[in-house]
Scaffold this motif. Structure first.
Motif, PDB file in Angstrom:
ATOM      1  N   TYR A   1       0.811  -1.220   0.000  1.00 46.94           N
ATOM      2  CA  TYR A   1       0.000   0.000   0.000  1.00 46.94           C
ATOM      3  C   TYR A   1       0.844   1.270   0.000  1.00 46.94           C
ATOM      4  O   TYR A   1       0.314   2.363   0.149  1.00 46.94           O
ATOM      5  CB  TYR A   1      -0.913   0.025   1.239  1.00 46.94           C
ATOM      6  N   ARG A   2       2.150   1.132  -0.184  1.00 49.00           N
ATOM      7  CA  ARG A   2       3.031   2.304  -0.075  1.00 49.00           C
ATOM      8  C   ARG A   2       2.691   3.398  -1.083  1.00 49.00           C
ATOM      9  O   ARG A   2       2.697   4.583  -0.737  1.00 49.00           O
ATOM     10  CB  ARG A   2       4.490   1.881  -0.172  1.00 49.00           C
ATOM     11  N   LYS A   3       2.378   3.039  -2.321  1.00 49.99           N
ATOM     12  CA  LYS A   3       2.024   4.055  -3.322  1.00 49.99           C
ATOM     13  C   LYS A   3       0.713   4.737  -2.955  1.00 49.99           C
ATOM     14  O   LYS A   3       0.563   5.946  -3.147  1.00 49.99           O
ATOM     15  CB  LYS A   3       1.940   3.442  -4.714  1.00 49.99           C
ATOM     16  N   LEU A   4      -0.236   3.983  -2.435  1.00 48.97           N
ATOM     17  CA  LEU A   4      -1.515   4.570  -2.028  1.00 48.97           C
ATOM     18  C   LEU A   4      -1.315   5.507  -0.834  1.00 48.97           C
ATOM     19  O   LEU A   4      -1.871   6.615  -0.810  1.00 48.97           O
ATOM     20  CB  LEU A   4      -2.532   3.484  -1.687  1.00 48.97           C
ATOM     21  N   ILE A   5      -0.513   5.093   0.123  1.00 48.90           N
ATOM     22  CA  ILE A   5      -0.218   5.949   1.276  1.00 48.90           C
ATOM     23  C   ILE A   5       0.425   7.253   0.804  1.00 48.90           C
ATOM     24  O   ILE A   5       0.071   8.345   1.254  1.00 48.90           O
ATOM     25  CB  ILE A   5       0.699   5.222   2.281  1.00 48.90           C
ATOM     26  N   SER A   6       1.364   7.149  -0.122  1.00 46.43           N
ATOM     27  CA  SER A   6       2.047   8.331  -0.652  1.00 46.43           C
ATOM     28  C   SER A   6       1.051   9.262  -1.361  1.00 46.43           C
ATOM     29  O   SER A   6       1.093  10.482  -1.177  1.00 46.43           O
ATOM     30  CB  SER A   6       3.151   7.895  -1.612  1.00 46.43           C
ATOM     31  N   PHE A   7       0.161   8.680  -2.163  1.00 51.88           N
ATOM     32  CA  PHE A   7      -0.855   9.475  -2.856  1.00 51.88           C
ATOM     33  C   PHE A   7      -1.764  10.184  -1.847  1.00 51.88           C
ATOM     34  O   PHE A   7      -2.048  11.383  -1.984  1.00 51.88           O
ATOM     35  CB  PHE A   7      -1.698   8.584  -3.776  1.00 51.88           C
ATOM     36  N   LEU A   8      -2.224   9.462  -0.848  1.00 53.72           N
ATOM     37  CA  LEU A   8      -3.120  10.058   0.142  1.00 53.72           C
ATOM     38  C   LEU A   8      -2.416  11.162   0.927  1.00 53.72           C
ATOM     39  O   LEU A   8      -2.991  12.226   1.156  1.00 53.72           O
ATOM     40  CB  LEU A   8      -3.651   8.985   1.096  1.00 53.72           C
ATOM     41  N   LYS A   9      -1.171  10.921   1.318  1.00 53.98           N
ATOM     42  CA  LYS A   9      -0.428  11.948   2.044  1.00 53.98           C
ATOM     43  C   LYS A   9      -0.317  13.213   1.205  1.00 53.98           C
ATOM     44  O   LYS A   9      -0.560  14.319   1.690  1.00 53.98           O
ATOM     45  CB  LYS A   9       0.950  11.462   2.458  1.00 53.98           C
TER      46      LYS A   9
ATOM     47  N   LYS B   1      -1.934  18.762   0.329  1.00 54.76           N
ATOM     48  CA  LYS B   1      -2.426  19.840  -0.544  1.00 54.76           C
ATOM     49  C   LYS B   1      -3.637  20.543   0.057  1.00 54.76           C
ATOM     50  O   LYS B   1      -3.869  21.724  -0.192  1.00 54.76           O
ATOM     51  CB  LYS B   1      -2.783  19.299  -1.920  1.00 54.76           C
ATOM     52  N   GLU B   2      -4.410  19.805   0.842  1.00 49.60           N
ATOM     53  CA  GLU B   2      -5.607  20.369   1.463  1.00 49.60           C
ATOM     54  C   GLU B   2      -5.301  21.020   2.816  1.00 49.60           C
ATOM     55  O   GLU B   2      -6.194  21.533   3.478  1.00 49.60           O
ATOM     56  CB  GLU B   2      -6.678  19.290   1.639  1.00 49.60           C
ATOM     57  N   GLY B   3      -4.036  20.967   3.217  1.00 48.42           N
ATOM     58  CA  GLY B   3      -3.637  21.612   4.464  1.00 48.42           C
ATOM     59  C   GLY B   3      -3.954  20.813   5.720  1.00 48.42           C
ATOM     60  O   GLY B   3      -3.993  21.375   6.819  1.00 48.42           O
ATOM     61  N   LEU B   4      -4.168  19.512   5.575  1.00 43.75           N
ATOM     62  CA  LEU B   4      -4.442  18.682   6.738  1.00 43.75           C
ATOM     63  C   LEU B   4      -3.143  18.299   7.425  1.00 43.75           C
ATOM     64  O   LEU B   4      -2.084  18.241   6.795  1.00 43.75           O
ATOM     65  CB  LEU B   4      -5.195  17.417   6.324  1.00 43.75           C
ATOM     66  N   ASP B   5      -3.214  18.055   8.730  1.00 43.64           N
ATOM     67  CA  ASP B   5      -2.085  17.503   9.470  1.00 43.64           C
ATOM     68  C   ASP B   5      -2.088  16.000   9.206  1.00 43.64           C
ATOM     69  O   ASP B   5      -3.088  15.326   9.465  1.00 43.64           O
ATOM     70  CB  ASP B   5      -2.236  17.753  10.974  1.00 43.64           C
TER      71      ASP B   5
ATOM     72  N   ILE C   1      -3.262   8.952   9.279  1.00 47.20           N
ATOM     73  CA  ILE C   1      -4.236   9.772  10.001  1.00 47.20           C
ATOM     74  C   ILE C   1      -4.115  11.187   9.452  1.00 47.20           C
ATOM     75  O   ILE C   1      -3.013  11.744   9.383  1.00 47.20           O
ATOM     76  CB  ILE C   1      -3.957   9.766  11.518  1.00 47.20           C
ATOM     77  N   ALA C   2      -5.236  11.748   9.038  1.00 55.32           N
ATOM     78  CA  ALA C   2      -5.255  13.127   8.539  1.00 55.32           C
ATOM     79  C   ALA C   2      -6.288  13.901   9.353  1.00 55.32           C
ATOM     80  O   ALA C   2      -7.423  13.453   9.525  1.00 55.32           O
ATOM     81  CB  ALA C   2      -5.610  13.152   7.061  1.00 55.32           C
ATOM     82  N   VAL C   3      -5.878  15.056   9.834  1.00 54.12           N
ATOM     83  CA  VAL C   3      -6.739  15.853  10.705  1.00 54.12           C
ATOM     84  C   VAL C   3      -6.838  17.270  10.166  1.00 54.12           C
ATOM     85  O   VAL C   3      -5.834  17.884   9.823  1.00 54.12           O
ATOM     86  CB  VAL C   3      -6.177  15.896  12.153  1.00 54.12           C
ATOM     87  N   HIS C   4      -8.060  17.765  10.077  1.00 60.42           N
ATOM     88  CA  HIS C   4      -8.282  19.173   9.757  1.00 60.42           C
ATOM     89  C   HIS C   4      -8.611  19.868  11.068  1.00 60.42           C
ATOM     90  O   HIS C   4      -9.597  19.559  11.721  1.00 60.42           O
ATOM     91  CB  HIS C   4      -9.450  19.340   8.783  1.00 60.42           C
ATOM     92  N   ARG C   5      -7.760  20.783  11.452  1.00 62.05           N
ATOM     93  CA  ARG C   5      -7.956  21.502  12.708  1.00 62.05           C
ATOM     94  C   ARG C   5      -8.636  22.828  12.404  1.00 62.05           C
ATOM     95  O   ARG C   5      -8.047  23.702  11.781  1.00 62.05           O
ATOM     96  CB  ARG C   5      -6.620  21.731  13.400  1.00 62.05           C
ATOM     97  N   GLY C   6      -9.873  22.936  12.806  1.00 62.63           N
ATOM     98  CA  GLY C   6     -10.620  24.171  12.595  1.00 62.63           C
ATOM     99  C   GLY C   6     -10.214  25.251  13.572  1.00 62.63           C
ATOM    100  O   GLY C   6      -9.494  25.015  14.536  1.00 62.63           O
ATOM    101  N   ARG C   7     -10.686  26.438  13.301  1.00 67.49           N
ATOM    102  CA  ARG C   7     -10.377  27.571  14.173  1.00 67.49           C
ATOM    103  C   ARG C   7     -11.371  27.682  15.322  1.00 67.49           C
ATOM    104  O   ARG C   7     -11.123  28.340  16.306  1.00 67.49           O
ATOM    105  CB  ARG C   7     -10.381  28.866  13.365  1.00 67.49           C
ATOM    106  N   LYS C   8     -12.516  27.041  15.161  1.00 70.25           N
ATOM    107  CA  LYS C   8     -13.545  27.105  16.192  1.00 70.25           C
ATOM    108  C   LYS C   8     -13.861  25.687  16.646  1.00 70.25           C
ATOM    109  O   LYS C   8     -13.623  24.726  15.939  1.00 70.25           O
ATOM    110  CB  LYS C   8     -14.822  27.742  15.629  1.00 70.25           C
ATOM    111  N   LYS C   9     -14.439  25.611  17.831  1.00 68.73           N
ATOM    112  CA  LYS C   9     -14.842  24.305  18.333  1.00 68.73           C
ATOM    113  C   LYS C   9     -16.177  23.925  17.684  1.00 68.73           C
ATOM    114  O   LYS C   9     -17.157  24.657  17.782  1.00 68.73           O
ATOM    115  CB  LYS C   9     -14.979  24.340  19.849  1.00 68.73           C
ATOM    116  N   HIS C  10     -16.160  22.813  16.992  1.00 65.16           N
ATOM    117  CA  HIS C  10     -17.349  22.285  16.335  1.00 65.16           C
ATOM    118  C   HIS C  10     -17.423  20.781  16.580  1.00 65.16           C
ATOM    119  O   HIS C  10     -16.433  20.168  16.982  1.00 65.16           O
ATOM    120  CB  HIS C  10     -17.286  22.537  14.821  1.00 65.16           C
TER     121      HIS C  10
END
Length: 99
Positions: free
Chosen positions: A39-47, A52-56, A80-89
């Motif tokens: 799955y290394r190529k898939l992991i690389s693509f997802l990363k 590009k979307e600014g996720l951690d 693991i990809a996380v989008h950290r918002g500016r507000k608590k939601h």
């Protein structure tokens, strides 16, 4: 989930339909046949996509002793990809297999 939030999430998904389909097309073009389960190529693509979307993004390699115990010779990873918002939601959590 609050119905207003649910409606906003579903509307955003509808608005991003073409982009979502394009990403999924790219994903299924990447060979992940098991065995051997590489799955290394898939992991690389997802990363790259998440970056590009600014996720951690964090890639966690499954420890060698765990793979050995399961008689798996191919490296395995979790992403693991996380989008950290500016507000608590409320949190939207997605969990999926890479294959």
């Amino acid at each position: 989930m609050d119905m207003a939030i649910e409606e906003r999430v579903l509307k955003q998904i509808d608005n991003m339909k073409d982009e979502i389909v394009d990403i999924l097309r790219e994903m299924v073009r990447i060979p992940t046949v098991n065995p051997p389960g590489d799955y290394r190529k898939l992991i690389s693509f997802l990363k790259s996509t998440f970056d590009k979307e600014g996720l951690d993004v964090e890639i966690i390699e499954v420890p060698a002793d765990v793979l050995s115990e399961l008689e798996i010779s191919m490296p395995k990873h979790n992403i693991i990809a996380v989008h950290r918002g500016r507000k608590k939601h409320p949190t939207l959590y997605l969990n999926a297999h890479l294959d």
